[in-house]
Design an enzyme around this catalytic site. Structure first.
Site, PDB file in Angstrom:
ATOM      1  N   GLY A  46      55.886  50.113  38.149  1.00 58.13           N
ATOM      2  CA  GLY A  46      55.769  50.152  36.687  1.00 58.13           C
ATOM      3  C   GLY A  46      55.078  48.923  36.135  1.00 58.13           C
ATOM      4  O   GLY A  46      54.225  49.004  35.242  1.00 58.13           O
ATOM      5  N   CYS A  47      55.434  47.775  36.669  1.00 59.39           N
ATOM      6  CA  CYS A  47      54.868  46.509  36.184  1.00 59.39           C
ATOM      7  C   CYS A  47      53.375  46.430  36.499  1.00 59.39           C
ATOM      8  O   CYS A  47      52.594  45.893  35.711  1.00 59.39           O
ATOM      9  CB  CYS A  47      55.615  45.329  36.800  1.00 59.39           C
ATOM     10  SG  CYS A  47      57.369  45.317  36.348  1.00 59.39           S
TER      11      CYS A  47
END
Length: 157
Positions: A46-47
């Site tokens: 996600g990051c």
């Protein structure tokens, strides 16, 4: 546990070390909008998607005069590796002791499979040229977030 900094509040001051070893002070960035986003960990799915989305929007962000700053509890070496792996074109700031995250309210209790722990709540603060929080996203869902930030930047006075 820190309260969220809310829209209309003065953005808490900070000085943090960036991925290149330089010091970044919020006070030095007045005069243009700042997109300050807190994320849990370098080089996780996600990051990475979130960082790459901001990277890919750099021209649009620049046109709006905005500076992007990513913040996580990772160290400078981890940030530098993450930056180089994905050619990130904005500073990643070191918040090892999560002091900045606490000031903004992004350091929160998380519940993962019934196990409680403290960690970064993925969140973004749009700080206007006067140093006030113009917009806040408390629980960022990564996909399409960059577009929402650009829309909010266009609405700034």
């Amino acid at each position: 546990m820190g309260e969220w900094v809310e829209e209309g509040d003065r953005a808490p001051a900070f000085t943090m070390t960036a991925d290149d070893g330089s010091k970044v002070r919020l006070g030095d960035l007045k005069g243009g909008p700042v997109v300050l986003y807190f994320y849990p960990k370098d080089d996780t799915p996600g990051c990475t998607r979130q960082a790459c989305a901001f990277r890919d929007q750099s021209e649009a962000l620049k046109k709006l005069g905005a500076k992007v700053l990513g913040v996580s509890p990772d160290d400078a070496a981890s940030h530098a590796k993450f930056r180089d792996k994905y050619s990130l074109n904005f500073p990643l700031l070191v918040d090892l002791d999560h002091k900045a995250a606490e000031k903004y309210g992004a350091w929160r209790e998380k519940n993962m499979y019934g196990k409680k722990s403290m960690g970064i709540q993925r969140s973004t603060f749009l700080i206007d040229s006067q140093g006030k929080v113009a917009k806040l996203w408390k629980r960022v869902s990564v996909d399409g977030h960059d577009e929402k930030v650009l829309e909010a930047l266009k609405e700034l006075p």
